[in-house]
Write a protein that holds these residues in place. Sequence first.
Motif, short mmCIF file in Angstrom:
data_model
loop_
_atom_site.label_atom_id
_atom_site.label_comp_id
_atom_site.label_asym_id
_atom_site.label_seq_id
_atom_site.Cartn_x
_atom_site.Cartn_y
_atom_site.Cartn_z
N SER A 1 0.81 -1.22 0.00
CA SER A 1 0.00 0.00 0.00
C SER A 1 0.85 1.27 0.00
N SER A 2 2.16 1.13 0.11
CA SER A 2 3.03 2.31 0.10
C SER A 2 3.07 2.93 -1.29
N PRO A 3 3.36 4.23 -1.38
CA PRO A 3 3.47 4.88 -2.70
C PRO A 3 4.59 4.24 -3.53
N PRO A 4 4.44 4.24 -4.84
CA PRO A 4 5.47 3.64 -5.69
C PRO A 4 6.87 4.21 -5.48
N ASP A 5 6.97 5.52 -5.25
CA ASP A 5 8.29 6.12 -5.05
C ASP A 5 8.96 5.55 -3.80
N ARG A 6 8.18 5.37 -2.74
CA ARG A 6 8.75 4.81 -1.51
C ARG A 6 9.15 3.36 -1.72
N LEU A 7 8.32 2.60 -2.42
CA LEU A 7 8.66 1.20 -2.66
C LEU A 7 9.96 1.08 -3.45
N SER A 8 10.11 1.91 -4.47
CA SER A 8 11.33 1.88 -5.27
C SER A 8 12.54 2.30 -4.44
N LEU A 9 12.34 3.29 -3.57
CA LEU A 9 13.44 3.75 -2.70
C LEU A 9 13.88 2.63 -1.76
N LEU A 10 12.91 1.97 -1.11
CA LEU A 10 13.25 0.91 -0.16
C LEU A 10 13.90 -0.26 -0.88
N LEU A 11 13.41 -0.58 -2.07
CA LEU A 11 14.00 -1.69 -2.82
C LEU A 11 15.45 -1.39 -3.16
N ALA A 12 15.72 -0.14 -3.54
CA ALA A 12 17.10 0.23 -3.86
C ALA A 12 17.98 0.23 -2.61
N GLU A 13 17.43 0.73 -1.49
CA GLU A 13 18.20 0.76 -0.25
C GLU A 13 18.48 -0.65 0.26
N ALA A 14 17.56 -1.57 0.04
CA ALA A 14 17.73 -2.94 0.51
C ALA A 14 18.79 -3.70 -0.27
N GLU A 15 19.10 -3.22 -1.48
CA GLU A 15 20.09 -3.89 -2.34
C GLU A 15 19.70 -5.35 -2.55
N ALA A 16 18.43 -5.58 -2.82
CA ALA A 16 17.91 -6.94 -3.02
C ALA A 16 17.94 -7.27 -4.51
N PRO A 17 18.62 -8.34 -4.90
CA PRO A 17 18.67 -8.71 -6.31
C PRO A 17 17.43 -9.44 -6.80
N VAL A 18 16.55 -9.86 -5.85
CA VAL A 18 15.35 -10.61 -6.21
C VAL A 18 14.15 -9.97 -5.52
N LEU A 19 13.02 -9.92 -6.21
CA LEU A 19 11.78 -9.37 -5.66
C LEU A 19 10.66 -10.38 -5.85
N LEU A 20 9.98 -10.72 -4.75
CA LEU A 20 8.78 -11.55 -4.81
C LEU A 20 7.57 -10.63 -4.72
N THR A 21 6.67 -10.73 -5.69
CA THR A 21 5.49 -9.88 -5.70
C THR A 21 4.39 -10.56 -6.50
N ARG A 22 3.34 -9.80 -6.84
CA ARG A 22 2.28 -10.29 -7.70
C ARG A 22 2.30 -9.53 -9.01
N ALA A 23 1.66 -10.10 -10.02
CA ALA A 23 1.69 -9.48 -11.36
C ALA A 23 1.10 -8.09 -11.33
N ASP A 24 0.01 -7.87 -10.55
CA ASP A 24 -0.63 -6.56 -10.54
C ASP A 24 0.14 -5.52 -9.72
N LEU A 25 1.16 -5.96 -8.98
CA LEU A 25 1.97 -5.03 -8.20
C LEU A 25 3.32 -4.75 -8.84
N GLU A 26 3.68 -5.50 -9.86
CA GLU A 26 4.99 -5.38 -10.47
C GLU A 26 5.23 -3.98 -11.02
#
Length: 573
Positions: free
Chosen positions: A307-332
């Motif tokens: 439910s977080s804004p897309p900008d925050r999700l992208s920021l956290l993903l970059a900060e986490a330095e995660a090479p893999v993301l588990l999600t759903r097709a409608d959230l990709e």
Amino acid sequence: MQALAHEGAATPFMAWYAALAAVLSRYSGQQDFGLGAVVANRQIAGTEAMLGFFTNTVVLRTDLAGDPTFRELLARARRTALDAYEHQALPFDVVVQDQGLARQAGENPLFDVTFFEVTPPTMDAASGWSTRLGAVPQGVTTAKNALAVSVQHTAEGTLVEVLYDTTRVSRTAAERLGGHLTTLVTDAAAHPDRRVSQLALLTDEETEKLAAWNVAPPADPAARCIHELIAEQATKAPQAVALEQDGQQLCYGEFEAQANQLAHHLRALGVGPEVRVAVCVERSFAMVVGLVAILKAGGAFVPLDPSSPPDRLSLLLAEAEAPVLLTRADLEGRFEAPGVAVVRLDVDAAQWAAQPSTPPASGVTLEHANYVVFTSGSTGKPKPVVNEHRGLAARVAFQRRHIPVHPGDRILFSAAVAFDGAIVDWMLSLCNGATCVLPSNAYDAVEGIAECLEHRAITFSFIPPPCCGCSVAPRRPSATSPSPATAPRLPWSRSGPRVARSSTPTAPPSAASSRLRPGSIRRGPSGSPSVGPSMACASTCSTLPSDPSPSACPVRSTSPASDWREVARIGPP
């Protein structure tokens, strides 16, 4: 200190000023700040013997950049003091006006700490010295600054007096300052070529206490990672219900097989020990399966709130330095994730359906990372906090001793998916063979708790104190209520659910554990803080009047300097 000052062509005042600046820099982490100094302002010939008040206040701008040795800091203090003495006739009010600073009652615009020498040193002054504390000296009723440190040299030695504003500084803090100044001066006089950051600061008592805190308990040879404990429950009772949501159920055997298959797929993507995997999925079977699969693959999961804004999700993903993301097709589409391998749990499941249903060999140990959570970012950019397997293993062991959960229990998954408290909900369930009940994604964090407790036969739940009013408020059974033999255990019934109230330490404390009934809720004698997976929080429960008072018991330390925390023991239901 006088001898050290003499070696550097400085005065004892300059040496003590350098020592105080070193302590304050160690406290604050600042390398550039001002101290106020009271000077005699009698540099004009003929004013030495005149009666009258000539004193003025100058600002000693202190520079500790580069982590100097104490000898180097003394040289800087000497230059600063001499420069200030050259301009001591300039009125302090003129300096404030020149800086364009607004003055407020009770506050100095340029400094909060003053330092001054009461009497000049005498040649027969002894080498000993001591500190004296006082909220106000004799004849003084108000403090002009947060702290005022004075040095007085007498025939018996040097007396350092700490005066403090009781509205801004506690006596404990003032006493601590005196002790730390004592320690640092002693070490600086003996080792003037040590850097400021290396000078001793803690008193002997504090050093002994810190050493006691850092005595980690012996490692539990039986401790295991939580995904291994879950696998054990699946072996014991493969047909038992592990997860339940909206009438759907997933048994332990099937849950274990799905998690193992996904874990093999993640291993093929390069997931292993110390590799972070982001998870952005709403409450669902797939989410919990994905979290456990990451642990089985040896990785560390990073939960993100969809439910977080897309900008925050992208920021956290970059900060986490995660090479893999588990999600759903409608959230990709909510992510900007260049270079990140995206695994869609809903449409890509066929890719790992043929993988083995046995656990992969990951090589993960208790010392490896198992999950990463982010701070709220209220003070700036969110910061990732990495946690190890041994922390959750210790948490499970503690809760098994003090919050017994059994295979027949039904635990509500009530926390937000990205909150570290959510880990406790499903971990406590699956590691003990209980059923984790997932509310629907439309579940309201406050109003939905009462509905879940009533209609889903919940026997245990961690909920925040503000939600307790609606979740445990007595209600009168209606005419259409089910019979006692078939009714679920409601919050107000004698055999109802145990409700653990979890919150930050600022929440009003309650007491130990109980099953709730009308009129039985009362405020306990003390709070019961519980160390959360990645932060300290207070977990309290309502108690029956007949319950014993909670007794304190230490949480087993999983890292240095954490064994001092105590929790109130959860009493029997």
